[in-house]
Design a protein around this motif. Structure first.
Motif, PDB file in Angstrom:
ATOM      1  N   GLY A 211       0.901  -1.187  -0.143  1.00  0.00           N
ATOM      2  CA  GLY A 211      -0.229  -0.403   0.042  1.00  0.00           C
ATOM      3  C   GLY A 211       0.579   1.522  -0.118  1.00  0.00           C
ATOM      4  O   GLY A 211       2.483   1.286  -0.736  1.00  0.00           O
ATOM      5  N   HIS A 212       0.182   2.212   0.380  1.00  0.00           N
ATOM      6  CA  HIS A 212       1.377   3.791   0.327  1.00  0.00           C
ATOM      7  C   HIS A 212       2.039   3.334   1.233  1.00  0.00           C
ATOM      8  O   HIS A 212       1.423   3.154   2.618  1.00  0.00           O
ATOM      9  CB  HIS A 212      -0.053   4.821   0.775  1.00  0.00           C
ATOM     10  CG  HIS A 212      -0.065   5.544  -0.439  1.00  0.00           C
ATOM     11  ND1 HIS A 212      -1.741   4.834  -0.487  1.00  0.00           N
ATOM     12  CD2 HIS A 212      -0.142   5.842  -1.093  1.00  0.00           C
ATOM     13  CE1 HIS A 212      -1.883   5.305  -1.685  1.00  0.00           C
ATOM     14  NE2 HIS A 212      -1.599   6.194  -2.317  1.00  0.00           N
ATOM     15  N   GLY A 236      -6.938   3.231   2.938  1.00  0.00           N
ATOM     16  CA  GLY A 236      -7.484   4.353   3.893  1.00  0.00           C
ATOM     17  C   GLY A 236      -6.792   4.109   5.161  1.00  0.00           C
ATOM     18  O   GLY A 236      -7.001   5.440   6.039  1.00  0.00           O
ATOM     19  N   ARG A 237      -6.637   3.027   5.530  1.00  0.00           N
ATOM     20  CA  ARG A 237      -6.560   3.108   7.691  1.00  0.00           C
ATOM     21  C   ARG A 237      -4.656   2.593   7.381  1.00  0.00           C
ATOM     22  O   ARG A 237      -3.846   2.270   6.766  1.00  0.00           O
ATOM     23  CB  ARG A 237      -7.060   1.870   7.727  1.00  0.00           C
ATOM     24  CG  ARG A 237      -8.856   2.230   7.592  1.00  0.00           C
ATOM     25  CD  ARG A 237      -9.625   0.696   8.458  1.00  0.00           C
ATOM     26  NE  ARG A 237     -10.674   1.268   8.930  1.00  0.00           N
ATOM     27  CZ  ARG A 237     -11.453   2.301  10.079  1.00  0.00           C
ATOM     28  NH1 ARG A 237     -10.262   2.737  10.296  1.00  0.00           N
ATOM     29  NH2 ARG A 237     -12.365   3.040   9.213  1.00  0.00           N
ATOM     30  N   LEU A 259      -6.250   3.301  12.327  1.00  0.00           N
ATOM     31  CA  LEU A 259      -7.012   3.914  12.747  1.00  0.00           C
ATOM     32  C   LEU A 259      -7.142   4.280  10.985  1.00  0.00           C
ATOM     33  O   LEU A 259      -6.177   4.248  10.529  1.00  0.00           O
ATOM     34  CB  LEU A 259      -5.736   5.216  13.602  1.00  0.00           C
ATOM     35  CG  LEU A 259      -5.651   5.354  14.844  1.00  0.00           C
ATOM     36  CD1 LEU A 259      -4.905   6.166  15.500  1.00  0.00           C
ATOM     37  CD2 LEU A 259      -7.293   5.316  15.405  1.00  0.00           C
ATOM     38  N   ASP A 260      -8.093   5.030  11.105  1.00  0.00           N
ATOM     39  CA  ASP A 260      -8.410   6.426   9.760  1.00  0.00           C
ATOM     40  C   ASP A 260      -7.327   6.939   9.429  1.00  0.00           C
ATOM     41  O   ASP A 260      -6.959   8.307  10.419  1.00  0.00           O
ATOM     42  CB  ASP A 260      -9.566   6.836   9.740  1.00  0.00           C
ATOM     43  CG  ASP A 260     -10.542   7.087   8.511  1.00  0.00           C
ATOM     44  OD1 ASP A 260      -9.152   7.826   7.597  1.00  0.00           O
ATOM     45  OD2 ASP A 260     -11.395   7.201   7.927  1.00  0.00           O
ATOM     46  N   ALA A 261      -6.430   6.738   8.613  1.00  0.00           N
ATOM     47  CA  ALA A 261      -4.797   7.542   8.139  1.00  0.00           C
ATOM     48  C   ALA A 261      -4.998   9.075   7.540  1.00  0.00           C
ATOM     49  O   ALA A 261      -4.740  10.158   7.912  1.00  0.00           O
ATOM     50  CB  ALA A 261      -4.462   7.142   6.513  1.00  0.00           C
ATOM     51  N   GLU A 262      -6.676   9.731   7.114  1.00  0.00           N
ATOM     52  CA  GLU A 262      -7.781  10.572   6.745  1.00  0.00           C
ATOM     53  C   GLU A 262      -7.433  11.473   8.294  1.00  0.00           C
ATOM     54  O   GLU A 262      -7.216  12.755   8.153  1.00  0.00           O
ATOM     55  CB  GLU A 262      -8.880  10.902   6.297  1.00  0.00           C
ATOM     56  CG  GLU A 262      -9.169  11.854   6.088  1.00  0.00           C
ATOM     57  CD  GLU A 262      -9.477  12.385   5.047  1.00  0.00           C
ATOM     58  OE1 GLU A 262     -11.221  13.246   4.759  1.00  0.00           O
ATOM     59  OE2 GLU A 262     -10.320  11.548   4.044  1.00  0.00           O
ATOM     60  N   VAL A 263      -8.238  10.769   9.102  1.00  0.00           N
ATOM     61  CA  VAL A 263      -8.050  11.532  10.450  1.00  0.00           C
ATOM     62  C   VAL A 263      -6.952  11.619  11.622  1.00  0.00           C
ATOM     63  O   VAL A 263      -6.716  12.787  11.723  1.00  0.00           O
ATOM     64  CB  VAL A 263      -9.252  10.810  11.260  1.00  0.00           C
ATOM     65  CG1 VAL A 263      -9.399  10.927  12.912  1.00  0.00           C
ATOM     66  CG2 VAL A 263     -10.341  10.302  11.437  1.00  0.00           C
ATOM     67  N   PRO A 270      -2.624  11.804   0.757  1.00  0.00           N
ATOM     68  CA  PRO A 270      -2.605  11.475  -0.162  1.00  0.00           C
ATOM     69  C   PRO A 270      -1.036  12.670  -1.013  1.00  0.00           C
ATOM     70  O   PRO A 270      -0.548  11.531  -1.977  1.00  0.00           O
ATOM     71  CB  PRO A 270      -3.795  11.409  -1.042  1.00  0.00           C
ATOM     72  CG  PRO A 270      -4.743  11.398   0.098  1.00  0.00           C
ATOM     73  CD  PRO A 270      -3.944  11.867   1.557  1.00  0.00           C
ATOM     74  N   ARG A 271      -1.522  13.538  -0.524  1.00  0.00           N
ATOM     75  CA  ARG A 271      -0.468  14.165  -1.618  1.00  0.00           C
ATOM     76  C   ARG A 271       0.920  14.505  -1.268  1.00  0.00           C
ATOM     77  O   ARG A 271       1.849  14.576  -1.965  1.00  0.00           O
ATOM     78  CB  ARG A 271      -1.586  16.281  -1.650  1.00  0.00           C
ATOM     79  CG  ARG A 271      -2.630  16.189  -1.354  1.00  0.00           C
ATOM     80  CD  ARG A 271      -3.394  16.997  -1.030  1.00  0.00           C
ATOM     81  NE  ARG A 271      -4.403  17.729  -2.143  1.00  0.00           N
ATOM     82  CZ  ARG A 271      -5.463  18.398  -1.822  1.00  0.00           C
ATOM     83  NH1 ARG A 271      -4.848  19.946  -1.160  1.00  0.00           N
ATOM     84  NH2 ARG A 271      -6.555  18.734  -2.548  1.00  0.00           N
TER      85      ARG A 271
END
Length: 641
Positions: A211-212, A236-237, A259-263, A270-271
């Motif tokens: 993944g990332h 996304g996690r 955990l939610d990566a965005e939170v 992602p940028r």
């Protein structure tokens, strides 16, 4: 009675209080030892040492742990040099404490095997009581267990330092351990295994990422090294992170994973891809980050089994090149077909380390690696050491005889270091064993069939020895089925990366030192006539003289490393002198004056060193076997010559 009023007792007295009186040893020994003794109560402290599991079962367990073995191999190789130099062994276990791999000092390996510290034996606390491997796995931290701190009395002469290896999800994957006699294991060894475990974790997380991958550190220069923080994001996690990441974020695995990566990272995470960004941590501190997409070439979704080429060339990801890897991959393919391999290289270039890596990557990896230093054995002992002997074969023989190193190598790899030093009279017998695969012990006992692969090493030139009549041509063709020419340190294109790695392994990481660019430049251009061995010794001295947290500059390096041209010229002269001395005995004599000069130089060196052969050899820059041959020739001259 308060803890401050408790009497001060040693480990032996603490054992007496615990085992005989049943008292809590906590006030008198280290907390992790006390907890481990309590956990080890179900173990019979008079238990006998177990036998290793069957090779077929061990092979299956190694295949199950192939990811760990592959990612740990570079650290095993690096630690092996430290272990050999300090009379210790390096051990890799899986999560259960089962020993998968063991390398190190040929002198200590037999002692380790006598107490079942060998592949195929489980060293968990449940089986062996308090010991560094089992206790590090139970405590989930790096630690030492010294002497009488071991639960089993038969391990009381052992000193061990071990560190657990964690996956990116906080599960224990195994442990790295350095073991030896108690006085040889110290906090420096603990620092080495702790750093090596971190390197393995870094490599495993990258190999399994799909993944990332977010790389980050408060010091941007450390991004891309094993000291960086790593976080893997899938769907996304956050699905994995290393211990550096936990420390930087002030989280545990339970508090970070899933955990939610965005939170957690913000909606713009992602940028971050493929460019350096700044991430603000709780409390306002900022760290540098780089996000990249993992193609997961070594993803856990791939089959566990890998080819020998993958195990040798893919086990060291990262920016560092390794000049030896292509040679190793070819040697593995050849050795796996039963062809003998000859490793040729200058003194200190890493011939034995290469040979151990070759064994670990070969079809014989689950079998023994039996090393014999032919140059260090007197001619009177080398025959019995290699071929073994029966009871009563000669005066002073052991009552039950001895199997010999060739038989000990059955099912594995026999490594003959400095093969050129084997006496001519024994070369015929060795050739017969290699051809017939049957070894007959001294004393005329029955021949025993043996099955092993052969790796030999030499710093000399075998064809020249054949021409000089000192080495059999048919034996040369048999041992040199495939020749590996190891480059000297000055010829290696990866020497900058190698120097930095060895600096950290030599204690730089444990003392949080930084090797500055000017120091690296001086170290990289120096000729290093003693190759990696000399480099490692120099780095140890530099580290020993540095204070914790220092930046090591060129000014901190030994004086003889400065003035590159002068230093290189001086050492080139030294190397030429060493070559001439050795050549006078290795090649056919071309002129009597050269021989006379050589003999005079050796005689003078012996006089100056009070006839200490080892010191004279170091003074001349030649192998001590050269000096021994000179002495033998002088003693064999007719009187009055």
């Amino acid at each position: 009675m308060s803890e401050a009023q408790l009497p001060s007792v040693g480990v032996e007295q603490a054992r007496e209080l615990f085992f005989r009186q049943g008292r809590d040893p906590a006030p008198w020994i280290a907390p992790h030892i006390s907890r481990s003794w309590q956990r080890s109560r179900p173990v019979d402290h008079r238990a006998i040492d177990p036998e290793p599991m069957a090779l077929a079962l061990l092979r299956e367990r190694r295949e199950q742990a192939m990811r760990l073995l592959t990612c740990a191999q570079p650290e095993l190789d690096g630690l092996a040099e430290h272990a050999v130099g300090n009379g210790c062994v390096v051990v890799l276990s899986d999560a259960s404490g089962l020993i998968l791999e063991e390398v190190g000092s040929p002198d200590f390996l037999p002692k380790a095997q006598r107490i079942a510290l060998q592949p195929g034996v489980e060293w968990s606390e449940d089986h062996r009581g308090t010991n560094a491997i089992g206790t590090a796995l139970a405590e989930r931290e790096a630690l030492m267990v010294l002497g009488g701190e071991h639960y089993l009395s038969q391990n009381g002469a052992l000193g061990c330092a071990a560190a657990p290896i964690f996956t990116g999800r906080g599960e224990v994957a195994g442990a790295l351990d350095i073991s030896g006699e108690t006085q040889r294991v110290n906090p420096h060894a603990l620092g080495l295994v702790r750093m090596a475990a971190q390197q393995v974790e870094h490599r495993m997380l990258l190999a399994e990422a799909n993944g990332h991958v977010l790389r980050f550190h408060a010091r941007p220069a450390l991004i891309g090294t094993a000291r960086e923080g790593l976080m893997v994001i899938e769907g996304g996690r956050i699905v994995a992170a290393n211990r550096v990441a936990l420390e930087l974020f002030g989280r545990s695995w339970n508090g970070l994973l899933d955990l939610d990566a965005e939170v957690f990272l913000g909606e713009n995470w992602p940028r971050m891809a493929h460019r350096r960004s700044l991430l603000t941590l709780p409390g306002g501190r900022q760290i540098a980050t780089v996000m990249e997409r993992s193609t997961a070439p070594g993803s856990a979704r791939q089959p566990a089994m890998q080819t020998a080429e993958a195990r040798t060339s893919g086990s060291h990801p990262g920016p560092e090149a390794d000049d030896v890897q292509p040679l190793l991959a070819k040697a593995v393919r050849v050795l796996n077909e039963g062809v003998s391999v000859l490793v040729n290289g200058e003194t200190g270039s890493g011939k034995e380390v290469f040979s151990r890596r070759l064994h670990a990557a070969s079809r014989r990896s689950t079998g023994p690696f039996v090393a014999v230093d032919c140059a260090s054995l007197p001619e009177t002992l080398i025959e019995s050491e290699l071929f073994g002997y029966d009871e009563g074969a000669f005066t002073g023989a052991r009552r039950k005889g001895m199997a010999g190193r060739i038989r000990e190598a059955h099912g594995g790899v026999l490594f003959l270091d400095e093969i050129a030093e084997i006496p001519l009279a024994l070369q015929t017998r060795l050739l017969r064993v290699l051809e017939e695969r049957v070894v007959t012990p001294l004393g005329g006992g029955q021949g025993v069939a043996v099955d092993f692969d052969l790796v030999c090493a030499t710093h000399g030139h075998l064809p020249a020895l054949v021409q000089a009549g000192r080495f059999r041509a048919d034996l040369m063709y048999r041992v040199a089925g495939f020749t590996v020419a190891l480059p000297s340190l000055s010829q290696r294109s990866d020497r900058h990366a190698l120097i930095e790695r060895l600096f950290m392994e030599s204690g730089g990481a444990a003392k949080h030192l930084r090797l500055e660019r000017d120091a690296l430049a001086v170290l990289a251009v120096y000729r290093w006539p003693g190759n990696v061995r000399e480099l490692r010794s120099t780095l140890r001295a530099v580290v020993a003289l540095a204070d914790v947290g220092d930046s090591v500059t060129a000014a901190a390096l030994p004086a003889h490393l400065h003035g590159t041209h002068a230093a290189c010229t001086a050492h080139a002269d030294h190397a030429d002198r060493s070559h001439d001395l050795a050549a006078a005995f290795t090649h056919p004599p071309q002129s009597e004056p050269l021989l006379a000069i050589t003999r005079h130089a050796i005689d003078e060196a012996l006089k100056a060193c009070d006839h200490d052969v080892a010191k004279a050899a170091r003074r001349l820059g030649v192998h001590r076997s050269t000096v021994y041959r000179h002495i033998a020739r002088e003693r064999g001259k007719p009187a009055g010559r």
